[in-house]
Design a protein around this motif. Structure first.
Motif, PDB file in Angstrom:
ATOM      1  N   MET A 157       0.932  -1.135   0.041  1.00 40.29           N
ATOM      2  CA  MET A 157       0.121  -0.056   0.108  1.00 40.29           C
ATOM      3  C   MET A 157       0.889   1.192  -0.137  1.00 40.29           C
ATOM      4  SD  MET A 157      -2.958   1.222   2.822  1.00 40.29           S
ATOM      5  CE  MET A 157      -3.094  -0.408   3.348  1.00 40.29           C
ATOM      6  N   ALA A 158       0.528   2.162  -0.722  1.00 39.34           N
ATOM      7  CA  ALA A 158       1.248   3.276  -0.845  1.00 39.34           C
ATOM      8  C   ALA A 158       1.046   4.315   0.116  1.00 39.34           C
ATOM      9  CB  ALA A 158       1.157   4.098  -2.411  1.00 39.34           C
ATOM     10  N   SER A 159      -0.350   4.547   0.329  1.00 37.86           N
ATOM     11  CA  SER A 159      -0.769   5.474   1.305  1.00 37.86           C
ATOM     12  C   SER A 159      -2.252   4.975   1.880  1.00 37.86           C
ATOM     13  CB  SER A 159      -0.856   6.876   0.513  1.00 37.86           C
ATOM     14  OG  SER A 159      -1.303   7.775   1.387  1.00 37.86           O
ATOM     15  N   SER A 160      -2.732   5.683   3.119  1.00 35.57           N
ATOM     16  CA  SER A 160      -4.050   5.465   3.527  1.00 35.57           C
ATOM     17  C   SER A 160      -4.405   6.599   4.333  1.00 35.57           C
ATOM     18  CB  SER A 160      -4.075   4.158   4.231  1.00 35.57           C
ATOM     19  OG  SER A 160      -5.170   3.732   4.855  1.00 35.57           O
ATOM     20  N   VAL A 161      -5.732   7.061   4.111  1.00 37.60           N
ATOM     21  CA  VAL A 161      -6.165   8.330   4.613  1.00 37.60           C
ATOM     22  C   VAL A 161      -7.583   7.642   5.620  1.00 37.60           C
ATOM     23  CG1 VAL A 161      -7.125  10.525   4.490  1.00 37.60           C
ATOM     24  CG2 VAL A 161      -5.333   9.734   3.189  1.00 37.60           C
ATOM     25  N   LYS A 162      -7.816   8.013   6.682  1.00 42.43           N
ATOM     26  CA  LYS A 162      -9.027   7.651   7.381  1.00 42.43           C
ATOM     27  C   LYS A 162      -9.593   8.765   8.069  1.00 42.43           C
ATOM     28  CE  LYS A 162      -6.418   3.631   8.611  1.00 42.43           C
ATOM     29  NZ  LYS A 162      -5.350   3.915   8.609  1.00 42.43           N
ATOM     30  N   SER A 163     -10.943   8.993   7.896  1.00 42.24           N
ATOM     31  CA  SER A 163     -11.730   9.997   8.209  1.00 42.24           C
ATOM     32  C   SER A 163     -12.956   9.617   8.828  1.00 42.24           C
ATOM     33  CB  SER A 163     -11.819  10.999   7.185  1.00 42.24           C
ATOM     34  OG  SER A 163     -12.573  12.139   7.515  1.00 42.24           O
ATOM     35  N   CYS A 164     -13.783  10.607   9.810  1.00 44.59           N
ATOM     36  CA  CYS A 164     -15.067  10.073  10.145  1.00 44.59           C
ATOM     37  C   CYS A 164     -15.887  11.311   9.449  1.00 44.59           C
ATOM     38  CB  CYS A 164     -15.199  10.326  11.808  1.00 44.59           C
ATOM     39  SG  CYS A 164     -14.291   9.145  12.618  1.00 44.59           S
ATOM     40  N   ASN A 165     -17.112  11.004   9.193  1.00 41.94           N
ATOM     41  CA  ASN A 165     -18.215  11.908   8.692  1.00 41.94           C
ATOM     42  C   ASN A 165     -18.562  12.809   9.875  1.00 41.94           C
ATOM     43  OD1 ASN A 165     -20.412  13.233   7.513  1.00 41.94           O
ATOM     44  ND2 ASN A 165     -21.208  11.342   6.642  1.00 41.94           N
ATOM     45  N   ARG A 166     -18.323  14.046   9.587  1.00 41.08           N
ATOM     46  CA  ARG A 166     -18.824  15.214  10.624  1.00 41.08           C
ATOM     47  C   ARG A 166     -20.405  14.995  10.621  1.00 41.08           C
ATOM     48  NH1 ARG A 166     -15.313  20.310   8.871  1.00 41.08           N
ATOM     49  NH2 ARG A 166     -13.367  19.311   8.887  1.00 41.08           N
ATOM     50  N   ASN A 167     -21.141  14.634   9.908  1.00 40.27           N
ATOM     51  CA  ASN A 167     -22.745  14.810   9.831  1.00 40.27           C
ATOM     52  C   ASN A 167     -23.183  13.629  10.472  1.00 40.27           C
ATOM     53  OD1 ASN A 167     -22.797  17.312   8.878  1.00 40.27           O
ATOM     54  ND2 ASN A 167     -22.572  16.728   6.663  1.00 40.27           N
ATOM     55  N   GLU A 168     -22.201  12.318  10.408  1.00 40.78           N
ATOM     56  CA  GLU A 168     -22.865  11.064  10.812  1.00 40.78           C
ATOM     57  C   GLU A 168     -21.738  10.347  11.440  1.00 40.78           C
ATOM     58  OE1 GLU A 168     -25.755   9.638  10.460  1.00 40.78           O
ATOM     59  OE2 GLU A 168     -26.523  11.312   9.097  1.00 40.78           O
ATOM     60  N   PRO A 169     -21.442  10.635  12.896  1.00 36.10           N
ATOM     61  CA  PRO A 169     -20.403  10.383  13.796  1.00 36.10           C
ATOM     62  C   PRO A 169     -20.069   9.021  13.717  1.00 36.10           C
ATOM     63  CG  PRO A 169     -21.910  12.071  14.894  1.00 36.10           C
ATOM     64  CD  PRO A 169     -22.493  11.602  13.632  1.00 36.10           C
ATOM     65  N   CYS A 170     -21.036   7.998  13.491  1.00 35.05           N
ATOM     66  CA  CYS A 170     -20.888   6.679  13.381  1.00 35.05           C
ATOM     67  C   CYS A 170     -20.379   6.373  12.094  1.00 35.05           C
ATOM     68  CB  CYS A 170     -21.927   6.130  13.692  1.00 35.05           C
ATOM     69  SG  CYS A 170     -22.366   6.087  15.593  1.00 35.05           S
ATOM     70  N   GLU A 171     -20.353   7.178  11.195  1.00 36.61           N
ATOM     71  CA  GLU A 171     -19.841   6.712   9.785  1.00 36.61           C
ATOM     72  C   GLU A 171     -18.370   7.234   9.156  1.00 36.61           C
ATOM     73  OE1 GLU A 171     -21.072   8.783   5.624  1.00 36.61           O
ATOM     74  OE2 GLU A 171     -22.476   7.154   6.219  1.00 36.61           O
ATOM     75  N   ALA A 172     -17.591   6.420   9.038  1.00 36.73           N
ATOM     76  CA  ALA A 172     -16.175   6.637   8.569  1.00 36.73           C
ATOM     77  C   ALA A 172     -15.728   6.256   7.289  1.00 36.73           C
ATOM     78  CB  ALA A 172     -15.084   6.104   9.683  1.00 36.73           C
ATOM     79  N   GLY A 173     -14.821   6.573   6.678  1.00 34.57           N
ATOM     80  CA  GLY A 173     -14.112   6.124   5.294  1.00 34.57           C
ATOM     81  C   GLY A 173     -12.677   6.160   5.319  1.00 34.57           C
ATOM     82  N   ILE A 174     -12.358   5.125   4.532  1.00 36.64           N
ATOM     83  CA  ILE A 174     -10.833   4.954   4.396  1.00 36.64           C
ATOM     84  C   ILE A 174     -10.474   5.091   2.897  1.00 36.64           C
ATOM     85  CG2 ILE A 174      -8.951   3.383   4.589  1.00 36.64           C
ATOM     86  CD1 ILE A 174     -10.695   2.096   7.175  1.00 36.64           C
ATOM     87  N   LEU A 175      -9.402   5.842   2.349  1.00 35.61           N
ATOM     88  CA  LEU A 175      -9.242   5.727   1.127  1.00 35.61           C
ATOM     89  C   LEU A 175      -7.521   5.105   1.025  1.00 35.61           C
ATOM     90  CD1 LEU A 175      -9.170   6.672  -1.835  1.00 35.61           C
ATOM     91  CD2 LEU A 175      -8.197   9.076  -1.037  1.00 35.61           C
TER      92      LEU A 175
END
Length: 62
Positions: A1-19
């Motif tokens: 893996m070259a890179s990874s970014v993780k973040s939570c959704n400000r509008n839905e605190p129980c929702e997150a994303g990973i790129l």
């Protein structure tokens, strides 16, 4: 893996994303086939979510 970014959704605190950015699809597939399940089991990631959605793109234009 070259890179990874993780973040939570400000509008839905129980929702997150990973790129994750991989060198190529072959590297991603090799990881999924040979390393993913062991890391997943050891880290107990399955207890941190109730559902998941995965999308794979071969390239992203910005």
């Amino acid at each position: 893996m070259a890179s990874s970014v993780k973040s939570c959704n400000r509008n839905e605190p129980c929702e997150a994303g990973i790129l994750s950015v991989w060198k190529d699809l072959h590297c991603h597939q090799r990881f999924m086939q040979h390393q993913h399940d062991e890391i997943f089991a050891k880290s107990d990631q399955g207890s941190t979510y109730t559902n998941i959605s995965v999308d794979i793109f071969e390239s992203i234009s910005i």
